[in-house]
Write a protein that holds these residues in place. Sequence first.
Motif, PDB file in Angstrom:
ATOM      1  N   PRO A   1      47.789  40.526  37.251  1.00  0.00           N
ATOM      2  CA  PRO A   1      46.546  39.749  37.233  1.00  0.00           C
ATOM      3  C   PRO A   1      46.347  38.842  38.445  1.00  0.00           C
ATOM      4  CG  PRO A   1      48.183  38.692  35.836  1.00  0.00           C
ATOM      5  CD  PRO A   1      48.845  39.923  36.414  1.00  0.00           C
ATOM      6  N   HIS A   2      47.188  38.992  39.471  1.00  0.00           N
ATOM      7  CA  HIS A   2      47.085  38.049  40.590  1.00  0.00           C
ATOM      8  C   HIS A   2      47.632  38.691  41.864  1.00  0.00           C
ATOM      9  CE1 HIS A   2      47.754  33.523  41.840  1.00  0.00           C
ATOM     10  NE2 HIS A   2      47.473  34.281  42.898  1.00  0.00           N
ATOM     11  N   THR A   3      46.727  39.237  42.676  1.00  0.00           N
ATOM     12  CA  THR A   3      47.129  39.767  43.994  1.00  0.00           C
ATOM     13  C   THR A   3      46.118  39.297  45.043  1.00  0.00           C
ATOM     14  OG1 THR A   3      45.805  41.804  43.814  1.00  0.00           O
ATOM     15  CG2 THR A   3      48.065  41.898  42.958  1.00  0.00           C
ATOM     16  N   HIS A   4      46.555  39.337  46.298  1.00  0.00           N
ATOM     17  CA  HIS A   4      45.661  39.050  47.434  1.00  0.00           C
ATOM     18  C   HIS A   4      45.838  40.173  48.450  1.00  0.00           C
ATOM     19  CE1 HIS A   4      45.102  34.862  46.056  1.00  0.00           C
ATOM     20  NE2 HIS A   4      46.392  34.898  45.766  1.00  0.00           N
ATOM     21  N   LEU A   5      44.923  41.116  48.457  1.00  0.00           N
ATOM     22  CA  LEU A   5      44.997  42.231  49.404  1.00  0.00           C
ATOM     23  C   LEU A   5      43.865  42.079  50.413  1.00  0.00           C
ATOM     24  CD1 LEU A   5      45.764  45.063  46.810  1.00  0.00           C
ATOM     25  CD2 LEU A   5      47.386  43.748  48.181  1.00  0.00           C
TER      26      LEU A   5
ATOM     27  N   PHE B   1      37.097  32.657  37.252  1.00  0.00           N
ATOM     28  CA  PHE B   1      36.882  31.938  38.508  1.00  0.00           C
ATOM     29  C   PHE B   1      38.082  31.040  38.762  1.00  0.00           C
ATOM     30  CE2 PHE B   1      32.744  33.083  36.885  1.00  0.00           C
ATOM     31  CZ  PHE B   1      32.104  33.596  38.011  1.00  0.00           C
ATOM     32  N   LYS B   2      38.567  31.065  40.023  1.00  0.00           N
ATOM     33  CA  LYS B   2      39.731  30.228  40.350  1.00  0.00           C
ATOM     34  C   LYS B   2      39.298  29.024  41.180  1.00  0.00           C
ATOM     35  CE  LYS B   2      44.257  30.135  42.681  1.00  0.00           C
ATOM     36  NZ  LYS B   2      45.253  30.835  43.509  1.00  0.00           N
ATOM     37  N   MET B   3      39.723  27.854  40.721  1.00  0.00           N
ATOM     38  CA  MET B   3      39.460  26.605  41.425  1.00  0.00           C
ATOM     39  C   MET B   3      40.779  26.039  41.959  1.00  0.00           C
ATOM     40  SD  MET B   3      36.763  27.305  39.523  1.00  0.00           S
ATOM     41  CE  MET B   3      37.231  27.062  37.828  1.00  0.00           C
TER      42      MET B   3
ATOM     43  N   SER C   1      52.334  38.845  40.398  1.00  0.00           N
ATOM     44  CA  SER C   1      53.118  38.841  41.644  1.00  0.00           C
ATOM     45  C   SER C   1      52.600  37.795  42.624  1.00  0.00           C
ATOM     46  CB  SER C   1      53.062  40.218  42.307  1.00  0.00           C
ATOM     47  OG  SER C   1      51.728  40.514  42.720  1.00  0.00           O
ATOM     48  N   ASP C   2      51.302  37.486  42.580  1.00  0.00           N
ATOM     49  CA  ASP C   2      50.656  36.678  43.625  1.00  0.00           C
ATOM     50  C   ASP C   2      50.919  37.330  44.993  1.00  0.00           C
ATOM     51  OD1 ASP C   2      49.240  34.716  44.923  1.00  0.00           O
ATOM     52  OD2 ASP C   2      50.600  33.066  44.396  1.00  0.00           O
ATOM     53  N   HIS C   3      50.946  38.656  44.992  1.00  0.00           N
ATOM     54  CA  HIS C   3      51.263  39.430  46.205  1.00  0.00           C
ATOM     55  C   HIS C   3      50.330  39.027  47.349  1.00  0.00           C
ATOM     56  CE1 HIS C   3      53.024  43.061  48.091  1.00  0.00           C
ATOM     57  NE2 HIS C   3      51.833  43.195  48.662  1.00  0.00           N
TER      58      HIS C   3
HETATM   59 ZN    ZN Z   1      47.473  33.613  44.723  1.00  0.00          ZN
END
Ligand code: ZN
Length: 529
Positions: A74-78, A165-167, A357-359
Amino acid sequence: MSAPVKKVPIHLQSSQNRLLIKNGKVVNEDDASDADVYVEDGVIKQMGKNLIIPGGTRTIDARGKYVLPGGIDPHTHLDFQFFGTRTADTFYSGTKAAIAGGTTTIIDFVFPEKGESLLDTYYDYRQKAEGACCDYGFHVCVTHWSDRVKQEMELLTKEHGVNSFKMFMAYDFMLDDSELYCAFEQCKQLGALAQVHAENGPVLTENARRLLAKGVTGPEGHELSRPEEVEAEAVNRACVIAKQVDCPLYVVHVMSKSAAEALRRHAGGGRRTFGETLAAALGADGSQYKHQCFHHAAGHVLSPPLRPDTGTPVALMHHLADDGLTAFGEAVTSSLTQSGDGLVDLLASDVLQLTASDHCTFNKSQKEAGKGDFTKIPNGVNGVEDRMSVVWEKGVHAGILTPSRFVAVTSTNAAKLFNLYPRKGCIAVGSDADIVVWNPNATRTISAATHHQAGMTCHGVPDYVIVNGRVCLDEGQLRVVEGYGRFVETPAYAPFVYNPDELESLKPAKVEHVEHADVFQKMQKVKLA
Ligand code: ZN
Ligand code: URP
Ligand code: ZN
Ligand code: ZN
């Protein structure tokens, strides 16, 4: 500004669309059974024994293995521009790595620069993601506050399949407390889930300034500038603000015991707080920042940071297990209460429900931007490929998680919170055929190429990974297709977030009180055939 046209995925032809997975132990979050699974055209069509299957169907023998719902990260940054540079992984390479590790869906973050339109950035990400090999959804980051942002949140929720939404409470695109209040209020209004990056930005900035002035410039300064209480204070504050507007709150990357404890104080009762921790936090600790090699230490720099308290990984795993126990059956003191008859009861704390992962990968030369000033080290670690194996190793193999709870925290709970359940997150007739044949007896050593957690040997490896009915990892051979992944809409008002009756199902099964010696046996209660 127009919506992108999505390519129709290239499904395989005729008989190759049919797949039978035989003789495995099917594990869902709430049960485990010996069943064969028949897949046609990307969907699970039949389950059970002695199924009647058309000729020419490919059979995979899963004897001695688990058949699990594909992982949902539920958490990646590509393909993400951050710290003046771009992440090493694109949607193609990142989802290829995800599949190699048993993850079949990712939820990435649309990340507008401060002041940029949320909607325009969303369209950019839809375009960038077209090369993805597995399905993907999007959260959208709120990096400034205005009436326009508020309107765009509404459009994204009502017309574009975004329900979260992420703050941020840190970084120069953070929201202040009144802006957070308004953003949470809007999330509640729209039936969306508010996510928060919880660290006290102004405090850690002052700390960093003073450390640099004293000559502490290396990666160790990263953790020193943002200690546990800086994370825990923000978690508490976010929970308090969300409570004012009765908004469900999801705290991303819970990295410390203190932060988990702050979250626990707001959990329970009619609470709607949810916690995610990271594979990195379960597999490593802050001693990495003292490593003599700059690259090694900088490779572990993410925010919030890994913690020097070496008990953190096991404590976070117990918060996921919600068993109130250590691996050896001893009660965790913070989870204890004395009941009237003098017996010690275990509190069902229900603090953490998900692992991510917060990849967010940066290579050595990108990390070098912070040589001589730790505040300039691009924040982020990898993990999209390793998450499932790390959680299995430190959770199930260590005797803390049952295989069913592993499924819950790596897949089902993400599907529930982001409203993809039961299409995803379970092995059931009618669900997408996102399936992992998991071999608990095989081992894999995380390679030095992936650096963070390099050298860790994990028991538990995917032998086959099936994405929408297509075998993309085949006896360990990766056979992905660029662009095969589809955008999945995440509709608002997820019942598991907005309907209190459904909340209970996010909790693990109640822990039965057993003699210490029996605990490990209980944990292993799902035995292989
Ligand atoms: Zn992140
Ligand atoms: O250090 C991190 N976590 N990098 C990714 C951005 C974020 O805050 O999630
Ligand atoms: Zn964050
Ligand atoms: Zn190194």
